[in-house]
Every structure is written in C-alpha cells, then in structure tokens.
Design a protein around this motif. Structure first.
Motif, PDB file in Angstrom:
ATOM      1  N   GLY A  19      -6.993  -9.302 -68.771  1.00 31.58           N
ATOM      2  CA  GLY A  19      -7.915  -8.574 -67.921  1.00 31.58           C
ATOM      3  C   GLY A  19      -7.314  -7.240 -67.542  1.00 31.58           C
ATOM      4  N   PHE A  20      -8.111  -6.173 -67.635  1.00 32.87           N
ATOM      5  CA  PHE A  20      -7.645  -4.838 -67.254  1.00 32.87           C
ATOM      6  C   PHE A  20      -8.536  -4.301 -66.149  1.00 32.87           C
ATOM      7  CE2 PHE A  20      -8.073  -0.174 -67.705  1.00 32.87           C
ATOM      8  CZ  PHE A  20      -6.777   0.172 -67.322  1.00 32.87           C
ATOM      9  N   GLY A  21      -7.933  -3.980 -64.986  1.00 36.26           N
ATOM     10  CA  GLY A  21      -8.736  -3.437 -63.907  1.00 36.26           C
ATOM     11  C   GLY A  21      -7.978  -3.353 -62.599  1.00 36.26           C
ATOM     12  N   THR A  77      -6.884 -10.818 -48.243  1.00 41.33           N
ATOM     13  CA  THR A  77      -6.713 -11.422 -49.552  1.00 41.33           C
ATOM     14  C   THR A  77      -6.617 -10.306 -50.589  1.00 41.33           C
ATOM     15  OG1 THR A  77      -9.114 -11.645 -49.776  1.00 41.33           O
ATOM     16  CG2 THR A  77      -7.893 -13.593 -49.021  1.00 41.33           C
ATOM     17  N   TYR A  78      -6.193 -10.639 -51.806  1.00 37.16           N
ATOM     18  CA  TYR A  78      -6.007  -9.647 -52.859  1.00 37.16           C
ATOM     19  C   TYR A  78      -6.772 -10.088 -54.096  1.00 37.16           C
ATOM     20  CZ  TYR A  78      -2.139  -8.282 -49.839  1.00 37.16           C
ATOM     21  OH  TYR A  78      -1.385  -7.913 -48.750  1.00 37.16           O
ATOM     22  N   ALA A  79      -7.574  -9.172 -54.648  1.00 36.36           N
ATOM     23  CA  ALA A  79      -8.358  -9.534 -55.833  1.00 36.36           C
ATOM     24  C   ALA A  79      -9.061  -8.304 -56.392  1.00 36.36           C
ATOM     25  CB  ALA A  79      -9.381 -10.606 -55.487  1.00 36.36           C
ATOM     26  N   GLY A  80      -9.740  -8.495 -57.507  1.00 32.78           N
ATOM     27  CA  GLY A  80     -10.547  -7.456 -58.153  1.00 32.78           C
ATOM     28  C   GLY A  80     -11.387  -8.128 -59.208  1.00 32.78           C
ATOM     29  N   GLY A  81     -12.447  -7.486 -59.663  1.00 29.37           N
ATOM     30  CA  GLY A  81     -13.381  -8.128 -60.579  1.00 29.37           C
ATOM     31  C   GLY A  81     -12.714  -8.776 -61.789  1.00 29.37           C
ATOM     32  N   GLU A  82     -11.899  -8.022 -62.491  1.00 29.72           N
ATOM     33  CA  GLU A  82     -11.248  -8.551 -63.694  1.00 29.72           C
ATOM     34  C   GLU A  82     -10.177  -9.582 -63.336  1.00 29.72           C
ATOM     35  OE1 GLU A  82     -12.724  -4.380 -64.229  1.00 29.72           O
ATOM     36  OE2 GLU A  82     -11.394  -5.367 -62.790  1.00 29.72           O
ATOM     37  N   GLY A 117     -17.492  -2.701 -65.918  1.00 25.27           N
ATOM     38  CA  GLY A 117     -17.934  -1.345 -65.647  1.00 25.27           C
ATOM     39  C   GLY A 117     -17.384  -0.784 -64.357  1.00 25.27           C
ATOM     40  N   ILE A 118     -16.524  -1.538 -63.674  1.00 32.03           N
ATOM     41  CA  ILE A 118     -15.931  -1.043 -62.429  1.00 32.03           C
ATOM     42  C   ILE A 118     -14.809  -0.047 -62.724  1.00 32.03           C
ATOM     43  CG2 ILE A 118     -14.676  -1.659 -60.333  1.00 32.03           C
ATOM     44  CD1 ILE A 118     -16.070  -4.389 -60.438  1.00 32.03           C
ATOM     45  N   THR A 119     -13.866  -0.459 -63.552  1.00 31.74           N
ATOM     46  CA  THR A 119     -12.660   0.343 -63.791  1.00 31.74           C
ATOM     47  C   THR A 119     -12.954   1.715 -64.399  1.00 31.74           C
ATOM     48  OG1 THR A 119     -11.413  -1.706 -64.023  1.00 31.74           O
ATOM     49  CG2 THR A 119     -10.359   0.313 -64.811  1.00 31.74           C
ATOM     50  N   PRO A 120     -13.793   1.831 -65.431  1.00 33.00           N
ATOM     51  CA  PRO A 120     -14.056   3.167 -65.992  1.00 33.00           C
ATOM     52  C   PRO A 120     -14.761   4.104 -65.016  1.00 33.00           C
ATOM     53  CG  PRO A 120     -15.482   1.535 -66.995  1.00 33.00           C
ATOM     54  CD  PRO A 120     -14.448   0.784 -66.229  1.00 33.00           C
ATOM     55  N   ILE A 174     -15.851 -21.289 -51.266  1.00 34.56           N
ATOM     56  CA  ILE A 174     -14.427 -20.979 -51.128  1.00 34.56           C
ATOM     57  C   ILE A 174     -14.237 -19.574 -50.584  1.00 34.56           C
ATOM     58  CG2 ILE A 174     -12.277 -20.638 -52.432  1.00 34.56           C
ATOM     59  CD1 ILE A 174     -13.373 -22.833 -54.347  1.00 34.56           C
ATOM     60  N   LEU A 175     -13.397 -19.432 -49.552  1.00 33.01           N
ATOM     61  CA  LEU A 175     -13.114 -18.124 -48.978  1.00 33.01           C
ATOM     62  C   LEU A 175     -12.244 -17.294 -49.910  1.00 33.01           C
ATOM     63  CD1 LEU A 175     -12.388 -19.068 -45.244  1.00 33.01           C
ATOM     64  CD2 LEU A 175     -14.379 -17.828 -46.113  1.00 33.01           C
ATOM     65  N   GLY A 176     -12.486 -15.983 -49.936  1.00 37.31           N
ATOM     66  CA  GLY A 176     -11.740 -15.093 -50.819  1.00 37.31           C
ATOM     67  C   GLY A 176     -12.521 -14.838 -52.093  1.00 37.31           C
ATOM     68  N   ASP A 177     -12.042 -13.883 -52.887  1.00 29.90           N
ATOM     69  CA  ASP A 177     -12.733 -13.492 -54.119  1.00 29.90           C
ATOM     70  C   ASP A 177     -12.505 -14.469 -55.265  1.00 29.90           C
ATOM     71  OD1 ASP A 177     -12.810 -11.179 -52.488  1.00 29.90           O
ATOM     72  OD2 ASP A 177     -12.975  -9.891 -54.254  1.00 29.90           O
ATOM     73  N   ILE A 178     -11.390 -15.186 -55.236  1.00 34.51           N
ATOM     74  CA  ILE A 178     -10.952 -15.963 -56.398  1.00 34.51           C
ATOM     75  C   ILE A 178     -11.390 -17.417 -56.275  1.00 34.51           C
ATOM     76  CG2 ILE A 178      -8.937 -16.758 -57.690  1.00 34.51           C
ATOM     77  CD1 ILE A 178      -7.528 -14.168 -56.819  1.00 34.51           C
ATOM     78  N   ASN A 179     -11.851 -17.969 -57.390  1.00 32.06           N
ATOM     79  CA  ASN A 179     -12.341 -19.346 -57.424  1.00 32.06           C
ATOM     80  C   ASN A 179     -11.181 -20.335 -57.507  1.00 32.06           C
ATOM     81  OD1 ASN A 179     -14.321 -21.265 -57.384  1.00 32.06           O
ATOM     82  ND2 ASN A 179     -14.963 -21.001 -59.521  1.00 32.06           N
ATOM     83  N   MET A 180     -10.983 -21.114 -56.465  1.00 32.18           N
ATOM     84  CA  MET A 180      -9.853 -22.041 -56.399  1.00 32.18           C
ATOM     85  C   MET A 180     -10.238 -23.434 -56.892  1.00 32.18           C
ATOM     86  SD  MET A 180      -7.361 -20.273 -54.888  1.00 32.18           S
ATOM     87  CE  MET A 180      -7.118 -18.848 -53.817  1.00 32.18           C
ATOM     88  N   VAL A 181     -10.846 -23.512 -58.061  1.00 27.80           N
ATOM     89  CA  VAL A 181     -11.226 -24.807 -58.613  1.00 27.80           C
ATOM     90  C   VAL A 181     -10.679 -24.933 -60.029  1.00 27.80           C
ATOM     91  CG1 VAL A 181     -13.335 -24.922 -57.225  1.00 27.80           C
ATOM     92  CG2 VAL A 181     -13.454 -23.990 -59.544  1.00 27.80           C
TER      93      VAL A 181
END
Length: 343
Positions: free
Chosen positions: A14-16, A39-44, A143-146, A318-325
């Motif tokens: 993943g690049f972003g 928390t820390y995260a991003g789309g990619e 399409g976020i990063t570009p 789940i709280l936060g951007d990342i799926n904890m499953v």
C-alpha cells in the motif's frame, strides 16, 4: 471471466499517507472538547493492516516525519505485522485530521490539518521504485494520495506503470475527497491510471461525477452498475474486477449496506445488512480489503463479495480507522448472521 495471476509468495503493497486522527470523546463536538482519542491510519494503510489481519504478507510505503510521531506510526504498523522497511523519513510534519463523530440526525464532520505533511512535501525521487516493488505481488493505491501534490500524482502513475511491466496486480480505489481536489482533477488522474488497473473500486457516483458517464440514478442500482461496469470494460479491457457498495443511511448511527462485485461478465451481490454504528470511518477500506482477500484467496465471486461486505459491517462496530477483525470473525458473520453469540 478474467483471472488474477498472483505470485503467492510476495507481498501486498500500500502506498499513501498515514495521519494522526483526533476524535472528541463521548460523541462531543470539537468546540466543546478538551480531550481527544488519538489513533493513526490512512486509506491505504487501513487496507493493508486489514489484509495483514487476514494473514497476508504486507508492506506499507509512505513518508513520515523524522521524529517521535513518525516512530509511533511505524510501531503501530509493525504491530499489525506490516513491513515498514521502505518507509521514508524526513522533513515535514505528520498530517492530522479531526473527526467529530455524528449521532442521531447530526452527521459526522472531518477537519483536515495536513498542509506541509512529510508525504505531501516529498519529492518523487525519494521513493526507490525498484526497491519498493522488488518483493511485491499486488499494489494498492487510491485517489487520495495523488491529490496531495504534483510529485505524488506523478509518482502514483510511475508506480502502477512499473508494476504492470513486472506483471504485478494493481488495485485502485477512487476514494474521492472534495476537500483535496476538484472533480476535474480527479477525472484527469482516473483516466490516466485506469489503463494500468486490474481491480477498480468505483461506485455509481464515480461514474456520474468523475468519469462523466450517462447515469440513470432512478434505475435499479444493480442493473445500472452492471451496465456501467460493462461499458467501462469496453473502454479499459485490462480491468478484471470492479466493486462498490450501496449504503442506506437510516441515521448517523444506523446504516444498511450491500456489496457488488463485477467479474467482467456478471455482477454478484451480497445480502443487505442493517446495523448500528460505533465508528463508520474505514468501512470502505475494510470492504476493499475484503474484496482483495477474497480474490487473492481464489474465492468464488459470490463468496468474495459476501466476505467483503461482512468485513465492512464488522468494522462499523470498532473504534478507529482500522478493522480489528480476522478471517474467522468475518466468516462467522457470513454463516451465523447478526445477533448471534459465538460460543
């Protein structure tokens, strides 16, 4: 139906951008808050961490500030089992976004504070494509990063072009953000990147607003999506799979979701799931990860889209951007439905 040819021994990249998310506690508005959950995260990164939880070998490439915040991000990514060795560190700050979580009829609101972030200030020459792609089987971008800078726009294209030269699968999620660039700018990039994409995550509004296709919004979404995906395949014969969701907002805290996956010939759909929401952010990225997992694992398309939709549904709890499953959590929901206790 076109099939993916993937080297199972290599990694998913993943690049972003990765950001710090600050959320007021207890559904408070920002104006009334003096404390925030971090928390820390991003789309990619959300996609990559989720795939790592599904037992895929993964890595993330970004640029982070050369300070403790950058180190914290790296530690968090490593905690998910994600390879961080090709992350660049240097000048700039860690981007921040504030999430004001909605409740009832009050919608959620996002405020970005990402100007002068390390990755937005990065030169494309700081990223070594040969090194980055050396051990990779699939590249995922959005399409976020570009949208963040001219250099990132150009590097995103360079990355997918080189990936195709090496027979590496390319996954692209439109992920349009109106606060980052215009529809015309997004359209220009999408038309440049699509010739190199194998798996595209495009919804009906992407066709209407970005690709400027003639879309009948009053038509049945299943019929309209299948028609649009078939038309897109005629224009871009390289595309193998396309996916999206239909979300019905019953309230800020209760939604219904259905997933769709097109394999070049036929559109498969999931069941419709209705659920309460603890945290909606990252739901789309969880769906993306679920589709990629299903396709990489050689699931039937009908199973892959059910898995992806269930993964997204679970993320909303789940709280936060990342799926904890993990994979079992998702397959349990597929088999048992909502409201059952696993004993």
């Amino acid at each position: 139906m076109k099939r993916l040819e993937i080297n199972s021994n290599n990694k998913i990249l993943g690049f972003g951008e990765i950001m710090l998310r600050l959320t007021p506690t207890n559904f408070n508005k920002i104006i009334q808050s003096n404390s925030f959950d971090a928390t820390y995260a991003g789309g990619e990164a959300n996609v990559i961490c989720s795939l790592s939880s599904f037992n895929h070998d993964t890595k993330i490439v970004t640029k982070l500030p050369a300070n403790s915040l950058g180190e914290k991000v790296i530690r968090d990514m490593r905690a998910f089992g994600v390879d961080t060795k090709d992350i660049v560190k240097g000048e700039g700050r860690l981007g921040i976004y504030f999430l004001e979580t909605g409740h009832g009829v009050r919608n959620s609101e996002v405020i970005y504070d990402r100007k002068y972030s390390a990755i937005s200030m990065a030169s494309k020459d700081e990223f070594d494509i040969d090194k980055i792609l050396n051990d990779v089987k699939l590249v995922h971008i959005s399409g976020i990063t570009p949208a963040l800078s001219k250099d990132l726009y150009e590097f995103s294209l360079d990355l997918v072009k080189e990936a195709k030269k090496r027979n590496i699968i390319v996954s692209y999620d439109s992920n349009y953000r109106a606060k980052l660039w215009s529809l015309d700018e997004a359209s220009k990039f999408m038309k440049e990147v699509l010739p190199f994409v194998d798996i595209a995550f495009l919804g009906i509004l992407d066709f209407k607003n970005i690709l400027k296709y003639d879309v009948n919004m009053e038509n049945d979404i299943e019929l309209e999506l299948e028609r649009l995906y078939k038309e897109l395949c005629k224009n871009y014969s390289n595309l193998k799979y396309m996916a999206s969701t239909k979300r019905t907002v019953n309230s800020a805290n209760n939604n219904s979701l259905q997933g769709f996956l097109f394999n070049g010939e036929k559109l498969e759909k999931s069941k419709v799931y209705t659920f309460d929401i603890l945290d909606r952010v990252g739901g789309g990225d969880s769906f993306t990860a679920g589709v990629l997992h299903g396709l990489i694992s050689d699931m039937k398309c009908s199973d892959a889209i059910e898995f992806a939709t269930c993964a997204s549904v679970l993320k909303h709890s789940i709280l936060g951007d990342i799926n904890m499953v993990d994979e079992k959590n998702v397959t349990d929901l597929m088999k048992n439905g909502i409201g059952n206790i696993n004993r």
